[in-house]
Each structure stands twice: as structure tokens, then as C-alpha cells.
Scaffold this motif. Structure first.
Motif, short mmCIF file in Angstrom:
data_model
loop_
_atom_site.label_atom_id
_atom_site.label_comp_id
_atom_site.label_asym_id
_atom_site.label_seq_id
_atom_site.Cartn_x
_atom_site.Cartn_y
_atom_site.Cartn_z
N ILE A 97 -42.84 21.58 -44.62
CA ILE A 97 -43.65 21.11 -43.49
C ILE A 97 -44.08 22.29 -42.61
O ILE A 97 -45.25 22.40 -42.24
N PHE A 98 -43.14 23.19 -42.30
CA PHE A 98 -43.48 24.31 -41.41
C PHE A 98 -44.33 25.37 -42.10
O PHE A 98 -44.90 26.22 -41.43
N THR A 99 -44.42 25.33 -43.41
CA THR A 99 -45.34 26.22 -44.11
C THR A 99 -46.78 25.82 -43.80
O THR A 99 -47.64 26.66 -43.58
N PHE A 100 -47.02 24.52 -43.77
CA PHE A 100 -48.37 24.01 -43.54
C PHE A 100 -48.67 23.76 -42.07
O PHE A 100 -49.82 23.73 -41.67
N ASN A 101 -47.63 23.54 -41.26
CA ASN A 101 -47.79 23.26 -39.82
C ASN A 101 -46.79 24.08 -39.02
O ASN A 101 -45.88 23.52 -38.40
N ALA A 102 -46.94 25.37 -39.04
CA ALA A 102 -45.98 26.26 -38.38
C ALA A 102 -46.12 26.19 -36.86
O ALA A 102 -47.23 26.26 -36.33
N PRO A 103 -44.99 26.03 -36.16
CA PRO A 103 -45.04 26.09 -34.69
C PRO A 103 -45.49 27.48 -34.24
O PRO A 103 -45.23 28.48 -34.91
N HIS A 104 -46.14 27.54 -33.12
CA HIS A 104 -46.62 28.83 -32.61
C HIS A 104 -45.51 29.49 -31.77
O HIS A 104 -45.60 29.57 -30.55
N ARG A 111 -51.06 35.53 -37.62
CA ARG A 111 -51.27 34.12 -37.94
C ARG A 111 -49.95 33.39 -38.16
O ARG A 111 -48.91 34.02 -38.30
N TYR A 112 -50.05 32.07 -38.24
CA TYR A 112 -48.87 31.23 -38.43
C TYR A 112 -49.05 30.38 -39.68
O TYR A 112 -50.09 29.79 -39.88
N GLY A 113 -48.01 30.33 -40.52
CA GLY A 113 -48.03 29.48 -41.70
C GLY A 113 -49.05 29.95 -42.73
O GLY A 113 -49.47 31.09 -42.77
#
Length: 180
Positions: free
Chosen positions: A159-166, A177-179
Motif C-alpha cells: 500500500i505504501f509503495t503506491f500511496n506513500a505518506p509525505h 519523490r515519494y513511492g
């Protein structure tokens, strides 16, 4: 204390360099796959500390599960304790990476590739030692609890790969960048 069969003990020690090798491959797997989202779900997709934790996620889980499936019945391995050991090994390996990285980079103000590589080896060794220790010396978690915990850990990483918290932990140190 549960006795570990000599062959299992041997494979436990051999697992550390093997997992280190496969963990290293998981650093590059996403790029080698042509940035496949499926491969990215289980391997590092950027240079964030979070993504580097995936270098132990699948290798450690696979080793414990495959060993159990191949040798478990023959070696009379206790399921409950084995999967408790897996959950502990996975948790310790995953947590050792950010704790070690932030300790040395924060304390000394540097980030060195050789230290980062050593952290992977340290994380795998610590996880395997704790996992096998719990297998030998604990009564173990209920089997369903260990399996649910392992699945949750894997799902959180996906989940955090596709929707990484900032948050800094998820930020790619090279691109910002994130994720994925």
C-alpha cells in the motif's frame, strides 16, 4: 527449549548470507524489471529508507515459508513456533534498517554506501537470530496471529509503495519523490 535438528541449524546459519545476497538483488529488481508495478510492490522502487526495508521483506518471508514447506514435516518443525519466528525475524529485520541508518547518519552526519550494505547484513543476521531464538525458547503466538501479522506487514509495504505518506522516512533521497 526445543531442539532444532542439526540440518535445520545448518540451514539457519546458511540463510544469513543467502538472504543478504537476495536482499541485495531486491535493491535493483524494480529497475531490472523495467519499472514493473508488480515487482515494485515487493522490491525497492526508490532510495527512501522505507523502500530499502523491502530488501528483507520477501527474501526473509520466502526463506521461512519455503523451508517449512520443504523440510517442516520431515524435521517435525512446530508450526506455531516456526511462524512466530518468521514474524519476529521479519519485524526485527525490517526495523533494524531504519534504526541503524538513522542512528549512524544522524550521529555522524554521513551516509556511506558501505555502511548501508553492512546494515542489510546486520538486519538479516539480527532478524534470523531473534527468529530462531523465539522458535527454540518461546511458546509462540497462535498460528493465525503470526500469519495475520505477516500478511499485514506485506500489505502495508504494498500500500505504501503506491500511496506513500509525505514523511521523511518515505522520501527518495535522490529525487525528493515519494513511492512509485
Amino acid at each position: 527449549m526445543k531442539k532444532i535438528p542439526p540440518k535445520t541449524q545448518k540451514w539457519y546459519y546458511l540463510s544469513i548470507p543467502i538472504l543478504f545476497f537476495f536482499g541485495s538483488i531486491f535493491h535493483f529488481l524494480y529497475d531490472l524489471s523495467g519499472n514493473s508495478p508488480i515487482i515494485g510492490a515487493i522490491s525497492a522502487v526508490n532510495e527512501s529508507v522505507w523502500e530499502h526495508q523491502k530488501m528483507v521483506l520477501l527474501p526473509v518471508t520466502s526463506w521461512w515459508v519455503l523451508y517449512f514447506l520443504i523440510k517442516g514435516k520431515k524435521n517435525q518443525i512446530n508450526k506455531r513456533n516456526w511462524f512466530t519466528g518468521l514474524a519476529a525475524s521479519l519485524g526485527v529485520s525490517i526495523l533494524a534498517i531504519p534504526f541503524s541508518f538513522y542512528f549512524y547518519s544522524g550521529a555522524f552526519g554521513v551516509s556511506l554506501i558501505i555502511v548501508d550494505v553492512f546494515i542489510l547484513l546486520l538486519a538479516v543476521a539480527a532478524g534470523q537470530c531473534i527468529g530462531i531464538h523465539l522458535y527454540k525458547h518461546s511458546t509462540g503466538l497462535p498460528l493465525y496471529a503470526s500469519i495475520i501479522l505477516i500478511i499485514l506487514i506485506i500489505l502495508i509495504f504494498i500500500i505504501f509503495t503506491f500511496n506513500a505518506p509525505h514523511l521523511p522516512w518515505f522520501r527518495d533521497s535522490m529525487t525528493g519523490r515519494y513511492g512509485m
